[in-house]
Design a protein around this motif. Structure first.
Motif, mmCIF file in Angstrom:
data_model
loop_
_atom_site.group_PDB
_atom_site.id
_atom_site.type_symbol
_atom_site.label_atom_id
_atom_site.label_comp_id
_atom_site.label_asym_id
_atom_site.label_seq_id
_atom_site.Cartn_x
_atom_site.Cartn_y
_atom_site.Cartn_z
ATOM 1 N N ASN A 8 0.807 -1.215 0.000
ATOM 2 C CA ASN A 8 0.000 0.000 0.000
ATOM 3 C C ASN A 8 0.843 1.270 0.000
ATOM 4 O O ASN A 8 0.378 2.328 -0.421
ATOM 5 N N GLU A 12 -0.391 3.778 -2.827
ATOM 6 C CA GLU A 12 -0.828 5.118 -2.424
ATOM 7 C C GLU A 12 0.108 6.194 -2.962
ATOM 8 O O GLU A 12 -0.341 7.270 -3.356
ATOM 9 N N ASN A 15 -0.797 6.575 -6.664
ATOM 10 C CA ASN A 15 -2.151 7.087 -6.912
ATOM 11 C C ASN A 15 -2.446 8.441 -6.281
ATOM 12 O O ASN A 15 -3.310 9.158 -6.769
ATOM 13 N N ARG A 16 -1.725 8.773 -5.183
ATOM 14 C CA ARG A 16 -2.117 9.962 -4.445
ATOM 15 C C ARG A 16 -0.985 10.939 -4.165
ATOM 16 O O ARG A 16 -1.088 12.100 -4.502
ATOM 17 N N TYR A 17 0.048 10.498 -3.513
ATOM 18 C CA TYR A 17 1.019 11.418 -2.929
ATOM 19 C C TYR A 17 2.206 11.748 -3.820
ATOM 20 O O TYR A 17 2.682 12.879 -3.825
ATOM 21 N N THR A 120 3.850 0.844 6.513
ATOM 22 C CA THR A 120 2.516 0.605 5.975
ATOM 23 C C THR A 120 1.608 1.790 6.265
ATOM 24 O O THR A 120 1.843 2.544 7.211
ATOM 25 N N HIS A 121 0.580 1.914 5.454
ATOM 26 C CA HIS A 121 -0.465 2.907 5.731
ATOM 27 C C HIS A 121 -1.521 2.350 6.688
ATOM 28 O O HIS A 121 -2.361 3.097 7.179
ATOM 29 N N GLU A 122 -1.498 1.055 6.930
ATOM 30 C CA GLU A 122 -2.481 0.453 7.837
ATOM 31 C C GLU A 122 -2.298 0.988 9.250
ATOM 32 O O GLU A 122 -1.181 1.327 9.656
ATOM 33 N N ASN A 146 4.602 4.562 9.518
ATOM 34 C CA ASN A 146 3.949 4.919 8.261
ATOM 35 C C ASN A 146 4.991 5.541 7.334
ATOM 36 O O ASN A 146 6.090 5.900 7.774
#
Length: 163
Positions: A8, A12, A15-17, A120-122, A146
């Protein structure tokens, strides 16, 4: 300290950052830190990242042999510890089965066997429907963080250059 990145983090980032098109410095930083033996991931994450046909898949394939670690003897020695932990918790059987069949199990085992920090982003969860990486890490004594804290701790600095 060595870091082991969850799928992730890559997904992420793309897709995002830190999209490849507007923040190539992030991806360059990953490779630099991998060259310095600080940042890695594992084969199971590689397999997940290369299922698609996109920039992330292409990037991962370019670094398959250096960035993505194979299970070593230290990892193999921890499979029983991690699976025994998962089965001894109060998770639903489907959650246990899923955890033991996806990259999370390998990621935690590799980090435990090699004294690495999982990135992880979890976040930890009290849900019994899914085993989260941070829950496994906490109970098994594996450090986790993170991606933003990893970047800060490593003094990452993505600065615009002159144009």
């Amino acid at each position: 300290m060595q870091y082991l990145l969850d799928a992730n983090v890559f997904i992420e980032a793309k897709n995002r950052y830190y999209g490849f098109d507007f923040c190539p410095a992030f991806w360059d930083w990953l490779i630099q830190k991998n060259d310095e033996q600080i940042v890695f991931s594992i084969e199971a994450v590689y397999k997940e990242l290369t299922e698609g046909n996109d920039d992330l898949s292409t990037w991962a394939k370019s670094y398959k042999n250096t960035f993505f670690l194979s299970p070593d003897n230290s990892t193999l020695a921890q499979f029983t510890t991690v699976s025994t932990w998962a089965m001894s918790q109060d998770y639903q059987q489907t959650a246990i089965n899923e955890f033991l069949s996806v990259g999370d199990y390998y990621l935690v085992s590799h980090a435990l066997g090699n004294q690495m920090t999982v990135v992880t982003h979890e976040i930890p969860s009290n849900s019994k429907k899914k085993i989260k990486i941070p829950n496994a890490c906490q109970d098994l004594g594996v450090q986790f963080t993170n991606p933003f804290e990893m970047l800060r701790s490593q003094n990452a600095n993505f600065v615009l250059g002159s144009t």
